[in-house]
Design a protein around this motif. Structure first.
Motif, PDB file in Angstrom:
ATOM      1  N   UNK A   1      -1.081  10.994  -0.393  1.00 56.40           N
ATOM      2  CA  UNK A   1      -1.175   9.556  -0.202  1.00 56.40           C
ATOM      3  C   UNK A   1      -0.429   9.108   1.048  1.00 56.40           C
ATOM      4  N   UNK A   2       0.749   9.663   1.281  1.00 53.32           N
ATOM      5  CA  UNK A   2       1.521   9.306   2.477  1.00 53.32           C
ATOM      6  C   UNK A   2       0.781   9.727   3.744  1.00 53.32           C
ATOM      7  N   UNK A   3       0.180  10.930   3.739  1.00 53.23           N
ATOM      8  CA  UNK A   3      -0.574  11.388   4.915  1.00 53.23           C
ATOM      9  C   UNK A   3      -1.785  10.502   5.157  1.00 53.23           C
ATOM     10  N   UNK A   4      -2.468  10.124   4.100  1.00 57.06           N
ATOM     11  CA  UNK A   4      -3.630   9.246   4.231  1.00 57.06           C
ATOM     12  C   UNK A   4      -3.232   7.884   4.778  1.00 57.06           C
TER      13      UNK A   4
ATOM     14  N   UNK B   1       5.193  18.637  -9.964  1.00 56.07           N
ATOM     15  CA  UNK B   1       4.591  19.259  -8.786  1.00 56.07           C
ATOM     16  C   UNK B   1       3.319  18.532  -8.384  1.00 56.07           C
ATOM     17  N   UNK B   2       2.499  18.153  -9.371  1.00 58.07           N
ATOM     18  CA  UNK B   2       1.281  17.409  -9.070  1.00 58.07           C
ATOM     19  C   UNK B   2       1.613  16.046  -8.466  1.00 58.07           C
ATOM     20  N   UNK B   3       2.627  15.402  -9.013  1.00 61.42           N
ATOM     21  CA  UNK B   3       3.022  14.085  -8.503  1.00 61.42           C
ATOM     22  C   UNK B   3       3.467  14.172  -7.050  1.00 61.42           C
ATOM     23  N   UNK B   4       4.270  15.197  -6.736  1.00 65.44           N
ATOM     24  CA  UNK B   4       4.730  15.339  -5.350  1.00 65.44           C
ATOM     25  C   UNK B   4       3.563  15.604  -4.421  1.00 65.44           C
TER      26      UNK B   4
ATOM     27  N   UNK C   1       0.810  -1.208   0.000  1.00 66.68           N
ATOM     28  CA  UNK C   1       0.000   0.000   0.000  1.00 66.68           C
ATOM     29  C   UNK C   1       0.845   1.260   0.000  1.00 66.68           C
ATOM     30  N   UNK C   2       2.098   1.184   0.413  1.00 68.49           N
ATOM     31  CA  UNK C   2       2.891   2.410   0.476  1.00 68.49           C
ATOM     32  C   UNK C   2       3.761   2.624  -0.756  1.00 68.49           C
ATOM     33  N   UNK C   3       3.526   1.863  -1.827  1.00 63.11           N
ATOM     34  CA  UNK C   3       4.287   2.031  -3.061  1.00 63.11           C
ATOM     35  C   UNK C   3       3.350   2.536  -4.131  1.00 63.11           C
TER      36      UNK C   3
END
Length: 200
Positions: free
Chosen positions: A157-160, A148-151, A137-139
């Protein structure tokens, strides 16, 4: 000719055309030809039989029995079979086939059916020999948009994922108010009391 010799012959013809380059010869060991899994059919190379060529980049033990089972299922008879080893661990299978129904070469419909069966067989063995990496799930495997959008998407996603992990590990953690169920309205409470007796 094999692919190496075809490539060498082509290079020699090119060298002769370009005498100014000064190439004196071609080193056959410098030609690198890679193999992949391929399936081919020919009704033109033999007078009475259909030839099936199966090139495997990685030979699989007992695959010949599965191939012959596919031929038997399609009601084809094997007149002759050859297996040649290739560089590395590969192998080239050549089969001379006839239809059991007609006793002649295969028709286009039979070729299409056995091609589909063989492609599925080879694909199944490719999947077994090259398993896909397990999904975590973390990949993030696919990013869309500019940098910029990807970051920003990766940060979201990481915060979620961090919030979900905290909710799973600590049952006493406060639930997200946007996800928690709302209290029923007074009308919903009263209709719940009388739902069995209420007739519209």
């Amino acid at each position: 000719f094999c692919l190496r010799h075809q490539h060498a012959k082509r290079k020699c013809l090119e060298a002769e055309a370009n005498l100014a380059s000064g190439v004196s010869g071609i080193d056959m060991t410098m030609i690198n030809v890679g193999f992949s899994n391929e399936i081919g059919f020919s009704n033109d190379m033999h007078a009475e039989d259909t030839m099936v060529f199966i090139t495997l980049s990685q030979d699989v033990p007992m695959i010949m029995s599965e191939i012959t089972a596919s031929f038997k299922k399609a009601q084809l008879t094997i007149i002759r079979a050859q297996i040649e080893p290739l560089a590395g661990d590969g192998a080239k299978h050549t089969y001379f086939l006839r239809s059991i129904k007609t006793g002649k070469k295969l028709c286009d419909k039979e070729i299409d059916k056995i091609r589909d069966d063989l492609e599925a067989l080879v694909k199944r063995h490719e999947d077994v020999s090259n398993p896909a990496p397990p999904h975590t799930s973390n990949v993030v495997t696919k990013a869309v948009g500019n940098g910029a959008e990807n970051e920003m998407q990766l940060d979201r996603l990481a915060a979620l994922e961090a919030r979900l992990a905290a909710m799973e590990t600590d049952p006493a953690s406060p639930k997200d108010p946007r996800v928690a169920p709302k209290a029923p309205t007074p009308w919903q409470q009263s209709s719940r009391k009388f739902c069995c007796y209420w007739i519209p």
